[in-house]
Design a protein around this motif. Structure first.
Motif, PDB file in Angstrom:
ATOM      1  N   ILE A 208       0.863  -1.185   0.000  1.00 41.27           N
ATOM      2  CA  ILE A 208       0.000   0.000   0.000  1.00 41.27           C
ATOM      3  C   ILE A 208       0.895   1.230   0.000  1.00 41.27           C
ATOM      4  O   ILE A 208       2.072   1.175   0.354  1.00 41.27           O
ATOM      5  CB  ILE A 208      -0.949   0.027   1.212  1.00 41.27           C
ATOM      6  N   GLU A 209       0.340   2.328  -0.390  1.00 40.78           N
ATOM      7  CA  GLU A 209       1.052   3.592  -0.431  1.00 40.78           C
ATOM      8  C   GLU A 209       1.440   3.975   0.996  1.00 40.78           C
ATOM      9  O   GLU A 209       0.617   3.931   1.900  1.00 40.78           O
ATOM     10  CB  GLU A 209       0.115   4.645  -1.037  1.00 40.78           C
ATOM     11  N   ASN A 210       2.677   4.316   1.223  1.00 40.42           N
ATOM     12  CA  ASN A 210       3.156   4.664   2.555  1.00 40.42           C
ATOM     13  C   ASN A 210       3.162   6.180   2.711  1.00 40.42           C
ATOM     14  O   ASN A 210       4.158   6.851   2.485  1.00 40.42           O
ATOM     15  CB  ASN A 210       4.553   4.094   2.782  1.00 40.42           C
ATOM     16  N   VAL A 211       2.023   6.722   3.115  1.00 38.09           N
ATOM     17  CA  VAL A 211       1.878   8.152   3.288  1.00 38.09           C
ATOM     18  C   VAL A 211       1.671   8.420   4.782  1.00 38.09           C
ATOM     19  O   VAL A 211       0.753   7.877   5.382  1.00 38.09           O
ATOM     20  CB  VAL A 211       0.660   8.691   2.490  1.00 38.09           C
ATOM     21  N   PRO A 212       2.515   9.239   5.400  1.00 45.04           N
ATOM     22  CA  PRO A 212       2.353   9.501   6.840  1.00 45.04           C
ATOM     23  C   PRO A 212       0.992  10.105   7.159  1.00 45.04           C
ATOM     24  O   PRO A 212       0.468  10.943   6.423  1.00 45.04           O
ATOM     25  CB  PRO A 212       3.460  10.499   7.152  1.00 45.04           C
TER      26      PRO A 212
ATOM     27  N   CYS B 156      -2.023   9.028   6.958  1.00 49.95           N
ATOM     28  CA  CYS B 156      -3.110   8.835   6.006  1.00 49.95           C
ATOM     29  C   CYS B 156      -4.107   7.850   6.608  1.00 49.95           C
ATOM     30  O   CYS B 156      -3.777   6.716   6.899  1.00 49.95           O
ATOM     31  CB  CYS B 156      -2.566   8.291   4.681  1.00 49.95           C
ATOM     32  N   ASP B 157      -5.350   8.312   6.806  1.00 52.97           N
ATOM     33  CA  ASP B 157      -6.368   7.447   7.398  1.00 52.97           C
ATOM     34  C   ASP B 157      -6.882   6.394   6.421  1.00 52.97           C
ATOM     35  O   ASP B 157      -7.387   5.370   6.838  1.00 52.97           O
ATOM     36  CB  ASP B 157      -7.541   8.270   7.904  1.00 52.97           C
ATOM     37  N   ALA B 158      -6.771   6.663   5.147  1.00 49.84           N
ATOM     38  CA  ALA B 158      -7.260   5.725   4.120  1.00 49.84           C
ATOM     39  C   ALA B 158      -6.159   5.471   3.099  1.00 49.84           C
ATOM     40  O   ALA B 158      -6.122   6.100   2.041  1.00 49.84           O
ATOM     41  CB  ALA B 158      -8.501   6.285   3.438  1.00 49.84           C
ATOM     42  N   PRO B 159      -5.228   4.536   3.362  1.00 48.39           N
ATOM     43  CA  PRO B 159      -4.143   4.280   2.419  1.00 48.39           C
ATOM     44  C   PRO B 159      -4.653   3.730   1.093  1.00 48.39           C
ATOM     45  O   PRO B 159      -5.668   3.062   1.052  1.00 48.39           O
ATOM     46  CB  PRO B 159      -3.263   3.247   3.133  1.00 48.39           C
ATOM     47  N   THR B 160      -3.930   4.050   0.035  1.00 44.16           N
ATOM     48  CA  THR B 160      -4.305   3.549  -1.299  1.00 44.16           C
ATOM     49  C   THR B 160      -3.303   2.509  -1.740  1.00 44.16           C
ATOM     50  O   THR B 160      -2.162   2.506  -1.301  1.00 44.16           O
ATOM     51  CB  THR B 160      -4.330   4.692  -2.330  1.00 44.16           C
ATOM     52  N   GLN B 161      -3.735   1.629  -2.633  1.00 48.65           N
ATOM     53  CA  GLN B 161      -2.834   0.582  -3.126  1.00 48.65           C
ATOM     54  C   GLN B 161      -1.892   1.154  -4.173  1.00 48.65           C
ATOM     55  O   GLN B 161      -2.251   2.041  -4.940  1.00 48.65           O
ATOM     56  CB  GLN B 161      -3.619  -0.565  -3.725  1.00 48.65           C
ATOM     57  N   LYS B 162      -0.661   0.595  -4.197  1.00 46.84           N
ATOM     58  CA  LYS B 162       0.304   1.012  -5.220  1.00 46.84           C
ATOM     59  C   LYS B 162      -0.125   0.467  -6.563  1.00 46.84           C
ATOM     60  O   LYS B 162      -0.702  -0.606  -6.654  1.00 46.84           O
ATOM     61  CB  LYS B 162       1.699   0.468  -4.898  1.00 46.84           C
ATOM     62  N   GLN B 163       0.148   1.193  -7.600  1.00 46.21           N
ATOM     63  CA  GLN B 163      -0.211   0.771  -8.955  1.00 46.21           C
ATOM     64  C   GLN B 163       0.917   0.041  -9.592  1.00 46.21           C
ATOM     65  O   GLN B 163       2.020   0.279  -9.472  1.00 46.21           O
ATOM     66  CB  GLN B 163      -0.608   1.962  -9.808  1.00 46.21           C
TER      67      GLN B 163
END
Length: 103
Positions: A90-94, A96-103
Motif C-alpha cells: 500500500i502507499e506509505n503516506v504519513p 493517512c487514514d485511508a491508504p491507497t494501493q500502489k499501482q
C-alpha cells in the motif's frame, strides 16, 4: 445461504488463500492438512450457534492470512528476503487514514 453452503465456501476460500499466501513454499503449503483436520474434527457439529462461531473463526483466520502474512526466503545465514504479495503493498503516506494501493 444455508450453513452447509457457508461452510463449504469457507473451506474453499481458506484453501485458495493458503495457495496464494504460501505460493512456492512446499513446507508451508502443508497447512492444507491442518485446514482439512480442523474441518473434519468439527464435521459432526449440529448446533447452529456453534457452527456460526466456527465459521466466524475460520473467516477471521482467512482474513489474517490474506492481510498479514509475508513470505520470507533465507538467502544467507542471517538474512531473509521478504516477498510481499501485490495486494499487501500500500502507499506509505504519513498520517493517512485511508491508504491507497500502489499501482
Amino acid at each position: 445461504m444455508g450453513q452447509a453452503a457457508k461452510v463449504l465456501q469457507l473451506f474453499k476460500t481458506l484453501h485458495r488463500t493458503r495457495q496464494q499466501v504460501f505460493k512456492n513454499d512446499a513446507r508451508a503449503l502443508e497447512a492444507r492438512k491442518k485446514i482439512n483436520e480442523e474441518f473434519k474434527s468439527n464435521k459432526s457439529e449440529t448446533s447452529p450457534k456453534k457452527i456460526e462461531e466456527l465459521i466466524k473463526i475460520g473467516s477471521d483466520v482467512e482474513l489474517l492470512l490474506r492481510t498479514s502474512v509475508i513470505q520470507g526466503i533465507h538467502t544467507d545465514h542471517n538474512t531473509l528476503k521478504l516477498v510481499p504479495r501485490k495486494d499487501l503493498l500500500i502507499e506509505n503516506v504519513p498520517y493517512c487514514d485511508a491508504p491507497t494501493q500502489k499501482q
